[in-house]
Motif scaffolding. Structure first.
Motif, PDB file in Angstrom:
ATOM      1  N   TYR A  76      36.776  30.670  45.949  1.00 37.89           N
ATOM      2  CA  TYR A  76      37.125  31.755  46.160  1.00 37.89           C
ATOM      3  C   TYR A  76      38.581  32.253  45.787  1.00 37.89           C
ATOM      4  O   TYR A  76      38.426  33.559  45.395  1.00 37.89           O
ATOM      5  CB  TYR A  76      37.069  31.808  47.797  1.00 37.89           C
ATOM      6  N   LYS A  77      39.196  31.589  45.379  1.00 41.33           N
ATOM      7  CA  LYS A  77      40.525  31.950  44.616  1.00 41.33           C
ATOM      8  C   LYS A  77      40.253  32.576  43.215  1.00 41.33           C
ATOM      9  O   LYS A  77      40.737  33.483  42.987  1.00 41.33           O
ATOM     10  CB  LYS A  77      41.564  30.646  44.622  1.00 41.33           C
ATOM     11  N   TYR A  81      41.498  36.252  42.321  1.00 46.05           N
ATOM     12  CA  TYR A  81      42.220  36.521  41.272  1.00 46.05           C
ATOM     13  C   TYR A  81      41.579  37.276  40.166  1.00 46.05           C
ATOM     14  O   TYR A  81      42.361  38.144  39.472  1.00 46.05           O
ATOM     15  CB  TYR A  81      42.977  35.249  40.561  1.00 46.05           C
TER      16      TYR A  81
END
Length: 234
Positions: A76-77, A81
């Protein structure tokens, strides 16, 4: 992209445990062909899907190692990003196009070639990693279908063997029927995950069409910067 590549390799290892003949090596797969893995790849012995404990163990491994379940925080990062990066890059390109237009209105010259080149390079440097992410994520999604294919073959084999041993070995036939039921449950879980939580890029399901969408957006921005803004005096 490297993290997604390692994730794809883990999914390939899961496939090798239940159906080594489906593994083609590299990034391509087929169901009825076999190419021996290279010496650099570890040779995993296939597990016996007639045993219920083996099915439960493999399903448990897949539940934590395949798709979004593999490092969900990092997954999910990467999505967040990536979305922020593309918004920043496209926003900066539009701001530069607007700046060039207003400079030309005030009688100033256009931005230098070095500025334009750097701006186009930023867009390309953004598009290539995103395209790689889409390609790798799409292959991870495809691996789920190979998992289903292998499990379906094993389930059919278990049912056939259970019927054959019904008279001579009823206890073994009951175990095989139980294993076939377990395989069906695992297949239903995989199908549900494919529908509800496939691999995504920029929160969109990883499909080749996503690359076309990103490419169209980048081309549109480049054309906007080259042609600039025009206002009809009428």
């Amino acid at each position: 992209a490297f993290w997604l590549y390692r994730q794809m390799m883990v999914s390939k290892k899961l496939l090798a445990l239940i159906s080594p003949e489906s593994l083609m090596g590299g990034l391509h797969f087929a169901w009825d062909n076999y190419v021996a893995p290279s010496d650099s790849e570890s040779h995993l012995p296939p597990i016996d899907l007639r045993e219920a404990n083996n099915i439960i163990a493999w399903a448990s491994l897949r539940r934590v190692l395949h798709g979004p379940s593999f490092g969900p925080v990092i997954y999910y990062k990467v999505q967040i990003y990536g979305l922020i990066s593309i918004l920043v890059f496209f926003g900066s390109a539009i701001v530069q196009a607007l700046g060039s237009y207003y400079v030309s209105l005030n009688g100033g010259g256009a931005f230098g070639f070095d500025v334009e080149l750097a701006s186009h390079f930023r867009l390309v440097s953004l598009a290539l990693p995103l395209a790689a992410q889409v390609f790798l994520s799409y292959n991870i999604n495809r691996l789920s279908h190979h998992h289903l294919k292998a499990l379906g073959r094993a389930q059919s084999a278990n049912w056939a063997l259970a019927v054959e041993m019904q008279q001579s070995h009823p206890d073994k036939a009951a175990e095989l029927s139980y294993s076939a039921d377990l395989l069906g449950a695992v297949m239903a879980e995989i199908e549900s995950q494919n529908d509800a939580a496939p691999m995504r890029v920029l929160f969109m399901e990883a499909q080749p069409a996503v690359v076309g969408l990103l490419g169209s957006a980048i081309v549109s921005v480049v054309i906007l910067k080259i042609r600039g803004f025009t206002i009809d005096a009428d």
